[in-house]
Design an enzyme around this catalytic site. Structure first.
Site, short mmCIF file in Angstrom:
data_model
loop_
_atom_site.label_atom_id
_atom_site.label_comp_id
_atom_site.label_asym_id
_atom_site.label_seq_id
_atom_site.Cartn_x
_atom_site.Cartn_y
_atom_site.Cartn_z
N ASP A 177 -4.35 -22.27 26.91
CA ASP A 177 -3.59 -21.02 26.98
C ASP A 177 -2.15 -21.22 26.54
OD1 ASP A 177 -5.62 -19.42 27.81
OD2 ASP A 177 -5.12 -19.48 29.94
N ASP B 32 -15.19 -16.54 28.54
CA ASP B 32 -14.16 -17.17 29.37
C ASP B 32 -14.72 -17.55 30.73
OD1 ASP B 32 -11.64 -18.05 30.11
OD2 ASP B 32 -10.62 -16.20 29.54
C1 GLA Z 1 -7.84 -16.74 30.19
C2 GLA Z 1 -7.89 -17.08 28.72
C3 GLA Z 1 -6.83 -16.27 27.99
C4 GLA Z 1 -7.08 -14.79 28.22
C5 GLA Z 1 -7.09 -14.49 29.70
C6 GLA Z 1 -7.50 -13.07 29.96
O1 GLA Z 1 -6.67 -17.20 30.77
O2 GLA Z 1 -7.72 -18.44 28.52
O3 GLA Z 1 -6.85 -16.58 26.62
O4 GLA Z 1 -8.29 -14.44 27.63
O5 GLA Z 1 -7.99 -15.35 30.41
O6 GLA Z 1 -7.52 -12.76 31.32
#
Ligand code: GLA
Length: 719
Positions: free
Chosen positions: A536, A467
């Site tokens: 997300d 990420d």
């Molecule tokens: C980002 C990712 C999510 C999750 C969060 C965790 O927003 O896109 O899918 O993994 O971080 O903090």
């Protein structure tokens, strides 16, 4: 049109270059007096005689220009240089000692090389007045109409550094035509890859990322047509950039000119990239594609190219994963995750991914990033007991990491505040309470590799979700002031280097590219990861639009999609479980809900649909995607067809029923017209046998009623 072998030819006498791909040709010539390569053609196949004719007539046409306020060659150049008679934006801009920027060059040599399945042409130019060499590279593939381009620049001085202000990978010229309509992808966090179409004005259109990541706000891709192309017909010119940091796509044209699109890394204003004496710099690849069959054919060609030449292990079937994020957020512990793992396995999931919250003092987003040790309050025996249970349940184990980041509240930051991007004497901006680690520094990149290598060596892990949750700000490197211009580029190569080294050392680990959802979706990161987390936003309706846009360039095989809980945190919308599944089954299916809260009926339905997905996923993940209409219309569908046309899946959606209407028949695509198909699915379609001709020419009537109605239809060729 039958496919033919790809070829690269360059005639040193006439300066004419011709690139042949199976279904297209691309031509240019190197001008006699100034050695400037001028674009002449990109379209359906032509001959060498045609290319020579185009070179002669184009040169004559440009030479007849008598206006003294412009240069006729502008917008026709294969690679516009700063200075001289270039009045538009340049693809290459270098500042030499004495603030001289203008480059005039001569062609020194050309080189044609062949490798397995591809051929390359390099045109090597030398600056006439400075010690600089520039090579323009072209590559064609035997199995694709995509043309790869990149540029190499070398400072041949033994004493003087030069400053590179702009170094694009390519300039793509599309023909002079009455309209230049550009299709592109816009968006923001939780609303990525929205399709937009806009006519190019006389002037400039810039799409870019100035954030250090590829960005949610624009994706490095465009398509230009004359305003008449549809999903099924029309000539489309498109291009992309294999790069995961800041980038710029600049389309320029003036009255009656072709559109010329410069594509490259870096953004304006970040400071020059210094090129030391003897140093060489190679740009990322920009790939371009001409297709004659509308946006559908364009996407097919991109998908096939991505699967054959970009994505590693593209032939594998991606597993159905469970991810903890929307279920438990930061509240992860061994007991809770083991319980979820048992439920996930019971549903049929094949990979269990522990998301954020397992490391350091991470109980929310304010602390812990950078401390990649297992939090033993939450996992007293380390990760092993959970991993063992996950494996015993027959699933692979995956872990979330965010290696480019550090929270100020972390052991890492307390030990190494200088490892972050910052300006001396200034308080850096935090976003999501975190700072970006300077991966342009080799010591930091080596440290990150060491931490992750240790994690992957100590634990039996099959999947990593990588990420990156904030853009760059305060992008300074005070200890190395002359390197501030290069950190935007070197950060990305630092990230690539770490992932590449991890993949080499741990070949059994698959990687998911994520940046707050779809902030890092591009061919550069695709070349070293296995799938994307496109957004997300898991609201099924919003996902239909996001997935629609995503599919214009990126293959379904890379598109991870979860079914989550109601109401989704984005829109608070409630939609039926079956619709949510059907939307997620259009990509690589995953589950992201709190399974503790699912009712017995929901669990049973989920089990059934996951089992069904496993039966069809070879068609979805590896078949050819046809977009049948756009989301939000009364009914639309996505259809997948295997290469042999024997199997197909259609997912039909009706977001809202209006005026008591029933959806009209939906014409299918890609089937064998002379074949007979067994059609199964939908209220009135169980075990019907229909001809390919009917399915293609008339279509199927899905008979959906109500809002958020959906159905899955399977087709199988009988003879
Ligand atoms: C980002 C990712 C999510 C999750 C969060 C965790 O927003 O896109 O899918 O993994 O971080 O903090």
């Amino acid at each position: 049109m039958s496919a033919r072998p790809s070829a690269v030819t360059y005639d040193a006498d006439t300066g004419v270059l011709l690139l042949d791909t199976p279904r297209t040709s691309y031509s240019a010539y190197v001008g006699r007096a100034d050695d400037i390569p001028v674009h002449t053609y990109w379209g359906p196949p032509i001959t060498a005689e045609d290319a020579a004719y185009l070179a002669t007539t184009t040169a004559a046409r440009l030479a007849s220009e008598w206006e003294c306020f412009r240069s006729a060659a502008n917008r026709h150049e294969e690679y516009p240089l700063d200075g001289g008679l270039q009045f538009g934006r340049a693809a290459l801009s270098v500042e030499f000692p004495g603030s001289v920027r203008s480059i005039e060059w001569r062609l020194a040599r050309h080189e044609i090389t062949a490798g397995p399945g591809h051929q390359e042409l390099a045109l090597w130019f030398e600056a006439r007045h400075q010690e600089l060499t520039v090579a323009l590279y072209y590559r064609v593939h035997d199995d694709s109409d995509v043309i790869d381009r990149w540029v190499v620049v070398r400072n041949d001085s033994t004493t003087d550094a030069v400053d590179v202000h702009r170094l694009d990978s390519a300039a793509w010229v599309t023909p002079e035509q009455p309209r230049h309509r550009m299709t592109h992808l816009t968006g923001r966090w939780a609303a990525e890859t929205q399709v937009r179409r806009t006519d190019l004005a006389d002037g400039h259109l810039v799409l870019e990322s100035r954030r250090g990541i590829t960005g949610h706000h624009a994706n490095p891709w465009f398509a230009i047509d004359d305003g008449t192309a549809t999903e099924e017909s029309g000539r489309v010119y498109s291009a992309t950039l294999h790069w995961s940091g800041s980038w710029r796509m600049l389309a320029q044209r003036e009255l009656d000119e072709p559109a010329q699109v410069l594509f490259g890394w870096g953004h304006e204003g970040f400071g020059p990239r210094r090129l030391e004496p003897g140093e060489m710099l190679k740009t990322p690849i920009s790939s371009g594609l001409f297709t004659a069959g509308g946006f559908g054919a364009m996407s097919h060609a991109w998908h096939e190219y991505a699967l054959r030449h970009v994505l590693p292990n593209s032939g594998e079937l991606r597993p159905v994963l469970f991810n903890s994020w929307e279920a438990t957020g930061f509240d992860v512990d061994e007991v809770g995750q083991r319980a979820l793992a048992r439920q996930a396995a019971d549903l049929g999931c094949e990979l269990f991914v522990l998301d954020d919250g397992w490391f350091g003092r991470r109980s929310g987003d304010r602390a812990g990033l950078g401390d990649w040790w297992v939090n033993t309050d939450r996992f007293p025996g380390g990760l092993k007991p959970l991993i063992d249970e996950v494996h015993a349940l027959g699933m692979g184990f995956g872990l979330w990491i965010e290696p480019e980041m550090v929270n100020p509240d972390s052991d890492l930051y307390r030990a190494h505040p200088e490892w972050t991007y910052h300006y001396a004497g200034r308080e850096p901006h935090t976003m999501r309470h975190q700072l970006v680690l300077n991966l342009a520094r080799t010591d930091v990149a080596e440290w990150v590799f060491g931490e992750l290598d240790a994690l992957l060596s100590a634990n039996d892990i099959q999947f990593v979700k990588w990420d990156m949750n904030r853009p760059f700000t305060d992008a300074g490197w005070p200890e190395q002031p002359d390197r501030q211009g290069r950190l935007w580029l070197d950060h990305v190569t630092g990230v690539y280097g770490v992932i590449d080294a991890l993949r080499r050392k741990h070949p059994g680990v698959a990687f998911e590219a994520c940046s707050g959802g779809g902030g890092r979706v591009d061919f550069g990161i695709m070349a070293r990861t296995d799938q994307f987390w496109p957004s997300d936003n898991t609201d099924a309706l919003d996902r239909r639009y996001i997935q629609h846009g995503f599919s214009h360039l990126y293959p379904v095989r890379t598109m991870s999609c979860w079914v989550t809980d109601l109401p989704t945190f984005i829109n608070k919308r409630r939609v039926p479980l079956t619709y949510r599944f059907h939307v997620a089954m259009a990509g690589v299916l995953g589950i992201g809900g709190d399974l503790n809260a699912w009712t017995a009926e929901e669990t049973q339905e989920a089990r059934r649909l996951i089992a069904q997905y496993k039966e069809i996923r070879h068609i979805v993940q590896h078949g050819r995607l046809h977009r049948l209409g756009e989301p939000g219309r009364s009914a639309s569908a996505v259809q997948y067809v295997t290469a042999d046309r024997k199997e197909s899946v259609v997912l039909v959606y009706q977001e809202a029923q209006q005026y008591d209407g029933n959806p009209a028949p939906i014409r299918l695509r890609g089937l064998a017209p002379g074949g007979r198909y067994r059609v199964d699915g939908g209220p009135v379609l169980s075990d019907a046998v229909l001809s390919g001709a009917l399915l293609l020419g008339h279509g199927i009537t899905p008979q959906l009623t109500g809002d958020y109605a959906s159905t899955l239809i399977r087709l199988e060729l009988l003879d």
